[in-house]
Design an enzyme around this catalytic site. Sequence first.
Site, mmCIF file in Angstrom:
data_model
loop_
_atom_site.group_PDB
_atom_site.id
_atom_site.type_symbol
_atom_site.label_atom_id
_atom_site.label_comp_id
_atom_site.label_asym_id
_atom_site.label_seq_id
_atom_site.Cartn_x
_atom_site.Cartn_y
_atom_site.Cartn_z
ATOM 1 N N TYR A 142 0.827 -1.220 0.000
ATOM 2 C CA TYR A 142 0.000 0.000 0.000
ATOM 3 C C TYR A 142 0.860 1.268 0.000
ATOM 4 C CZ TYR A 142 -4.024 -2.965 1.059
ATOM 5 O OH TYR A 142 -4.999 -3.926 1.012
ATOM 6 N N LYS A 193 3.776 -15.286 1.642
ATOM 7 C CA LYS A 193 3.708 -15.968 0.341
ATOM 8 C C LYS A 193 5.157 -16.200 -0.090
ATOM 9 C CE LYS A 193 1.298 -17.427 -3.231
ATOM 10 N NZ LYS A 193 0.549 -18.693 -3.161
ATOM 11 N N ASP A 225 -2.639 -18.258 0.787
ATOM 12 C CA ASP A 225 -3.767 -18.971 0.169
ATOM 13 C C ASP A 225 -4.233 -20.103 1.084
ATOM 14 O OD1 ASP A 225 -1.184 -19.838 -0.359
ATOM 15 O OD2 ASP A 225 -1.671 -20.745 -2.287
ATOM 16 N N ASP A 249 -5.251 -7.303 5.427
ATOM 17 C CA ASP A 249 -6.484 -6.627 5.022
ATOM 18 C C ASP A 249 -7.531 -7.680 4.646
ATOM 19 O OD1 ASP A 249 -8.303 -4.781 4.170
ATOM 20 O OD2 ASP A 249 -7.082 -3.928 2.570
ATOM 21 N N ASP A 253 -10.738 -9.572 7.274
ATOM 22 C CA ASP A 253 -12.154 -9.539 6.886
ATOM 23 C C ASP A 253 -12.737 -10.949 6.871
ATOM 24 O OD1 ASP A 253 -12.402 -6.838 6.696
ATOM 25 O OD2 ASP A 253 -12.915 -6.791 4.562
#
Length: 360
Positions: A142, A193, A225, A249, A253
């Site tokens: 970001y 990752k 994943d 992020d 959620d």
Amino acid sequence: MTQYRITLLPGDGIGPEIMAIAKQVLQVVGRQFDLSFEFTEALTGGAAIDATGEPLPPETLDKCRDSDSVLLAAIGGYKWDNLPRHLRPETGLLGLRAGLGLFANLRPAKILPQLVNASSLKKEIVEGVDIMVIRELTGGVYFGQPKGIFTTETGEKRGVNTMAYTESEIDRIGRVGFETALKRGGKLCSVDKANVLDVSQLWRDRMGELAKEYPSVELSHLYVDNAAMQLIRYPKQFDTIVTSNLFGDILSDAAAMLTGSIGMLPSASLGIAGTPGVFEPVHGSAPDIAGKDLANPLAQVLSAAMMLRYALNQPQASDRIEQAVMKVLDKGDRTGDIMAPGMNQLGCKAMGEAIIKALS
Ligand code: NAD
């Protein structure tokens, strides 16, 4: 009497409705625990754009810096969705995080026994789930440079973002992860990752190094994943999760939805010790229900409780608020988003009144 200066950022949509209730709740527990709150309201998000032309006016950041803690509701809405990126409400939020150096975002996802049936997953999968997701907040893709939409030599547009972390950025969020796991169930899962991304390999290496300083914490690693799958398949395996900005992020959620209602979830964003943190609900400004007295104020109220615990070191006042929320839920009071057959449906204001009553 202990005095605290709190900056309130009601923001947009349902923000002002739920903030009014959290403020009242703080005033009541303040009287009960001999705490005095000096509240200062400041503009942020769309409300700030309308009033000043920018989503985070400098005076807002100054007020936040000058306070003991910041309580934020939510920002954003359809009206501001098509503004240039630097003028959007979300840019104000990123600016607030960067301006206060808030590098750690703590998001609890705990299944309350009264709401176990609100989850879209089976009761036996979610019952007892109690996860803390720690997301790095001021680095990663970001913020990494270069970023932007550039025109190539052939005249084609090319969008670029850069996922980058330095060792010190990884270490400071890693330490929050280990310290939090120590105070909870002693298990930390670091999500990356590393099979594809170099930045993730460095992340994994640093977590392994830090683990030597925390021998009583059981560290595990998952690729993002797989972590997403495991959160849905068997969420009870997780205690504390630590991860980068983008993965956090998304995963926070997903973890939030295990609980069934986004209207119940608080969060904390913390900087280095001694600087004000920001406490806010996980949900957004819910423009679809704004101004209709339909919002669930409990995530905002629980954010105030989290502020008392993590920023102001007032665990008993925090407990009092959390117990009041449990009492109200035990009684069967529900807002529309968590309504179930046989329960009493209340609007936002009536839910606030029920909490105030339960506090006394
Ligand atoms: P949202 O969380 O605002 O709403 C998603 C759904 O959940 C909606 O149906 C909404 O009515 C419902 N909901 C959310 N909070 C609720 C509550 N307290 N009580 C009852 N129902 C509730 O997410 P969205 O619709 O994706 O975004 C709306 C706006 O909020 C956008 O402008 C977005 O950018 C912004 N947003 C802000 C934040 C923040 O301030 N931190 C976070 C997420 C989204």
